[in-house]
Design a protein around this motif. Sequence first.
Motif, PDB file in Angstrom:
ATOM      1  N   ARG A 183       0.839  -1.188   0.000  1.00 56.82           N
ATOM      2  CA  ARG A 183       0.000   0.000   0.000  1.00 56.82           C
ATOM      3  C   ARG A 183       0.880   1.246   0.000  1.00 56.82           C
ATOM      4  NH1 ARG A 183      -2.487  -0.415   6.129  1.00 56.82           N
ATOM      5  NH2 ARG A 183      -0.610   0.228   7.272  1.00 56.82           N
ATOM      6  N   GLN A 184       0.288   2.307  -0.473  1.00 56.46           N
ATOM      7  CA  GLN A 184       0.983   3.593  -0.476  1.00 56.46           C
ATOM      8  C   GLN A 184      -0.001   4.657  -0.050  1.00 56.46           C
ATOM      9  OE1 GLN A 184       2.975   4.553  -4.157  1.00 56.46           O
ATOM     10  NE2 GLN A 184       4.236   6.088  -3.149  1.00 56.46           N
ATOM     11  N   GLY A 185       0.265   5.207   1.147  1.00 56.17           N
ATOM     12  CA  GLY A 185      -0.557   6.279   1.658  1.00 56.17           C
ATOM     13  C   GLY A 185      -0.097   7.624   1.137  1.00 56.17           C
ATOM     14  N   PRO A 186      -0.912   8.667   1.337  1.00 63.52           N
ATOM     15  CA  PRO A 186      -0.538  10.006   0.863  1.00 63.52           C
ATOM     16  C   PRO A 186       0.801  10.450   1.444  1.00 63.52           C
ATOM     17  CG  PRO A 186      -2.825   9.947   1.586  1.00 63.52           C
ATOM     18  CD  PRO A 186      -2.211   8.635   2.011  1.00 63.52           C
ATOM     19  N   GLY A 187       1.715  10.813   0.573  1.00 66.75           N
ATOM     20  CA  GLY A 187       3.010  11.294   1.023  1.00 66.75           C
ATOM     21  C   GLY A 187       3.913  10.235   1.621  1.00 66.75           C
ATOM     22  N   LYS A 188       3.560   8.979   1.435  1.00 67.73           N
ATOM     23  CA  LYS A 188       4.363   7.905   2.016  1.00 67.73           C
ATOM     24  C   LYS A 188       4.927   7.009   0.930  1.00 67.73           C
ATOM     25  CE  LYS A 188       1.634   7.692   6.277  1.00 67.73           C
ATOM     26  NZ  LYS A 188       0.847   6.808   7.170  1.00 67.73           N
ATOM     27  N   GLN A 189       5.922   6.233   1.319  1.00 66.15           N
ATOM     28  CA  GLN A 189       6.482   5.258   0.392  1.00 66.15           C
ATOM     29  C   GLN A 189       5.601   4.014   0.344  1.00 66.15           C
ATOM     30  OE1 GLN A 189      10.533   4.585   1.762  1.00 66.15           O
ATOM     31  NE2 GLN A 189      11.310   6.090   0.294  1.00 66.15           N
ATOM     32  N   ARG A 190       5.707   3.298  -0.747  1.00 62.01           N
ATOM     33  CA  ARG A 190       4.969   2.045  -0.858  1.00 62.01           C
ATOM     34  C   ARG A 190       5.574   1.038   0.126  1.00 62.01           C
ATOM     35  NH1 ARG A 190       3.500  -0.190  -6.769  1.00 62.01           N
ATOM     36  NH2 ARG A 190       2.863   2.016  -6.831  1.00 62.01           N
ATOM     37  N   GLU A 191       4.703   0.364   0.873  1.00 58.47           N
ATOM     38  CA  GLU A 191       5.174  -0.581   1.873  1.00 58.47           C
ATOM     39  C   GLU A 191       4.551  -1.952   1.662  1.00 58.47           C
ATOM     40  OE1 GLU A 191       3.829  -0.051   5.922  1.00 58.47           O
ATOM     41  OE2 GLU A 191       2.009   0.988   5.283  1.00 58.47           O
ATOM     42  N   ALA A 200      -5.168   4.196   2.062  1.00 59.09           N
ATOM     43  CA  ALA A 200      -4.070   4.165   1.097  1.00 59.09           C
ATOM     44  C   ALA A 200      -4.571   3.556  -0.212  1.00 59.09           C
ATOM     45  CB  ALA A 200      -2.910   3.323   1.628  1.00 59.09           C
ATOM     46  N   VAL A 201      -3.720   3.615  -1.209  1.00 58.76           N
ATOM     47  CA  VAL A 201      -3.944   2.840  -2.429  1.00 58.76           C
ATOM     48  C   VAL A 201      -3.249   1.498  -2.229  1.00 58.76           C
ATOM     49  CG1 VAL A 201      -3.613   2.691  -4.913  1.00 58.76           C
ATOM     50  CG2 VAL A 201      -4.062   4.910  -3.842  1.00 58.76           C
ATOM     51  N   TYR A 202      -3.973   0.436  -2.465  1.00 56.50           N
ATOM     52  CA  TYR A 202      -3.465  -0.916  -2.255  1.00 56.50           C
ATOM     53  C   TYR A 202      -3.137  -1.563  -3.596  1.00 56.50           C
ATOM     54  CZ  TYR A 202      -4.607  -0.752   2.678  1.00 56.50           C
ATOM     55  OH  TYR A 202      -4.621  -0.434   4.019  1.00 56.50           O
ATOM     56  N   TYR A 203      -1.947  -2.153  -3.649  1.00 54.90           N
ATOM     57  CA  TYR A 203      -1.454  -2.783  -4.866  1.00 54.90           C
ATOM     58  C   TYR A 203      -1.116  -4.247  -4.612  1.00 54.90           C
ATOM     59  CZ  TYR A 203      -0.481   2.082  -6.230  1.00 54.90           C
ATOM     60  OH  TYR A 203      -0.567   3.416  -6.522  1.00 54.90           O
ATOM     61  N   CYS A 204      -1.292  -5.050  -5.631  1.00 53.74           N
ATOM     62  CA  CYS A 204      -0.791  -6.414  -5.554  1.00 53.74           C
ATOM     63  C   CYS A 204       0.318  -6.590  -6.576  1.00 53.74           C
ATOM     64  CB  CYS A 204      -1.889  -7.446  -5.793  1.00 53.74           C
ATOM     65  SG  CYS A 204      -2.519  -7.502  -7.475  1.00 53.74           S
ATOM     66  N   GLY A 253      12.033 -14.143 -12.299  1.00 56.93           N
ATOM     67  CA  GLY A 253      12.146 -13.204 -11.192  1.00 56.93           C
ATOM     68  C   GLY A 253      11.494 -11.867 -11.482  1.00 56.93           C
ATOM     69  N   ASN A 254      10.942 -11.703 -12.680  1.00 53.96           N
ATOM     70  CA  ASN A 254      10.260 -10.446 -13.001  1.00 53.96           C
ATOM     71  C   ASN A 254       9.074 -10.243 -12.062  1.00 53.96           C
ATOM     72  OD1 ASN A 254      12.037 -10.002 -15.093  1.00 53.96           O
ATOM     73  ND2 ASN A 254      10.651 -10.719 -16.686  1.00 53.96           N
ATOM     74  N   VAL A 255       8.845  -8.987 -11.749  1.00 51.98           N
ATOM     75  CA  VAL A 255       7.742  -8.626 -10.857  1.00 51.98           C
ATOM     76  C   VAL A 255       6.734  -7.799 -11.635  1.00 51.98           C
ATOM     77  CG1 VAL A 255       7.092  -7.399  -8.757  1.00 51.98           C
ATOM     78  CG2 VAL A 255       9.239  -8.684  -8.843  1.00 51.98           C
ATOM     79  N   TYR A 256       5.474  -8.132 -11.463  1.00 53.03           N
ATOM     80  CA  TYR A 256       4.387  -7.452 -12.158  1.00 53.03           C
ATOM     81  C   TYR A 256       3.459  -6.827 -11.127  1.00 53.03           C
ATOM     82  CZ  TYR A 256       6.148 -10.410 -15.900  1.00 53.03           C
ATOM     83  OH  TYR A 256       6.971 -11.028 -16.800  1.00 53.03           O
ATOM     84  N   TRP A 257       2.936  -5.639 -11.488  1.00 53.15           N
ATOM     85  CA  TRP A 257       2.106  -4.871 -10.560  1.00 53.15           C
ATOM     86  C   TRP A 257       0.724  -4.613 -11.135  1.00 53.15           C
ATOM     87  CZ3 TRP A 257       3.600  -3.352  -5.713  1.00 53.15           C
ATOM     88  CH2 TRP A 257       4.952  -3.478  -5.393  1.00 53.15           C
ATOM     89  N   GLY A 258      -0.250  -4.517 -10.232  1.00 49.60           N
ATOM     90  CA  GLY A 258      -1.570  -4.061 -10.616  1.00 49.60           C
ATOM     91  C   GLY A 258      -1.629  -2.548 -10.567  1.00 49.60           C
ATOM     92  N   GLN A 259      -2.807  -2.007 -10.891  1.00 49.11           N
ATOM     93  CA  GLN A 259      -2.956  -0.550 -10.988  1.00 49.11           C
ATOM     94  C   GLN A 259      -3.355   0.074  -9.657  1.00 49.11           C
ATOM     95  OE1 GLN A 259      -5.315  -2.670 -11.699  1.00 49.11           O
ATOM     96  NE2 GLN A 259      -7.080  -1.796 -10.623  1.00 49.11           N
ATOM     97  N   GLY A 260      -3.744  -0.766  -8.709  1.00 54.15           N
ATOM     98  CA  GLY A 260      -4.095  -0.276  -7.387  1.00 54.15           C
ATOM     99  C   GLY A 260      -5.583  -0.070  -7.186  1.00 54.15           C
ATOM    100  N   THR A 261      -5.993  -0.157  -5.937  1.00 56.24           N
ATOM    101  CA  THR A 261      -7.382   0.106  -5.561  1.00 56.24           C
ATOM    102  C   THR A 261      -7.377   0.935  -4.285  1.00 56.24           C
ATOM    103  OG1 THR A 261      -9.559  -0.885  -5.136  1.00 56.24           O
ATOM    104  CG2 THR A 261      -7.650  -2.057  -4.244  1.00 56.24           C
ATOM    105  N   GLN A 262      -8.233   1.935  -4.251  1.00 54.90           N
ATOM    106  CA  GLN A 262      -8.245   2.872  -3.117  1.00 54.90           C
ATOM    107  C   GLN A 262      -9.042   2.294  -1.952  1.00 54.90           C
ATOM    108  OE1 GLN A 262      -6.851   6.149  -2.749  1.00 54.90           O
ATOM    109  NE2 GLN A 262      -7.511   5.855  -0.626  1.00 54.90           N
ATOM    110  N   VAL A 263      -8.453   2.377  -0.782  1.00 54.48           N
ATOM    111  CA  VAL A 263      -9.138   2.028   0.468  1.00 54.48           C
ATOM    112  C   VAL A 263      -9.141   3.260   1.352  1.00 54.48           C
ATOM    113  CG1 VAL A 263      -9.053   0.646   2.570  1.00 54.48           C
ATOM    114  CG2 VAL A 263      -8.550  -0.415   0.355  1.00 54.48           C
ATOM    115  N   THR A 264     -10.321   3.659   1.779  1.00 54.96           N
ATOM    116  CA  THR A 264     -10.457   4.821   2.655  1.00 54.96           C
ATOM    117  C   THR A 264     -11.213   4.399   3.904  1.00 54.96           C
ATOM    118  OG1 THR A 264     -10.515   6.313   0.750  1.00 54.96           O
ATOM    119  CG2 THR A 264     -11.289   7.179   2.857  1.00 54.96           C
ATOM    120  N   VAL A 265     -10.598   4.648   5.047  1.00 61.60           N
ATOM    121  CA  VAL A 265     -11.202   4.283   6.328  1.00 61.60           C
ATOM    122  C   VAL A 265     -11.536   5.564   7.073  1.00 61.60           C
ATOM    123  CG1 VAL A 265     -10.967   2.947   8.438  1.00 61.60           C
ATOM    124  CG2 VAL A 265      -9.793   2.201   6.351  1.00 61.60           C
ATOM    125  N   SER A 266     -12.810   5.748   7.361  1.00 55.70           N
ATOM    126  CA  SER A 266     -13.246   6.949   8.074  1.00 55.70           C
ATOM    127  C   SER A 266     -13.319   6.691   9.570  1.00 55.70           C
ATOM    128  CB  SER A 266     -14.612   7.391   7.548  1.00 55.70           C
ATOM    129  OG  SER A 266     -15.586   6.402   7.813  1.00 55.70           O
TER     130      SER A 266
END
Length: 117
Positions: free
Chosen positions: A38-46, A91-95, A103-116
């Motif tokens: 996931r990558q939150g606003p202003g944060k690195q992908r973790e 954050a935006v969540y990626y798989c 060994g190649n790595v492939y990424w999705g486009q991400g999906t937004q998760v918002t917790v109020s």
Amino acid sequence: QVQLVESGGGLVQAGGSLRLSCAASGITFSIKEMGWYRQGPGKQRELLASLNDSGSTNYADSVKGRFTISRDNAKRTAYLQMNNLKPEDTAVYYCNCKSGRTGNVYWGQGTQVTVSS
């Protein structure tokens, strides 16, 4: 062409649950490992969770006990069950998946998760 498509994101209240899916297509190789990030606003992908072809899992401390990664090999789909969500999980969540052959790595486009709160 390899394609990963995430789904299941959305808006949820704190304490709620979501289940993310990551559907893989165009894959002609064995998948060594799948992971959720996931990558939150202003944060690195973790890295949040990973699952390898031996069935071993690994979780970040921040989600351990709340998130569960799983995989349906027949459907070439990975899941992330997220329980007891917190506002800081927003954050935006990626798989991704890693080829066992190259060994190649492939990424999705991400999906937004918002917790109020």
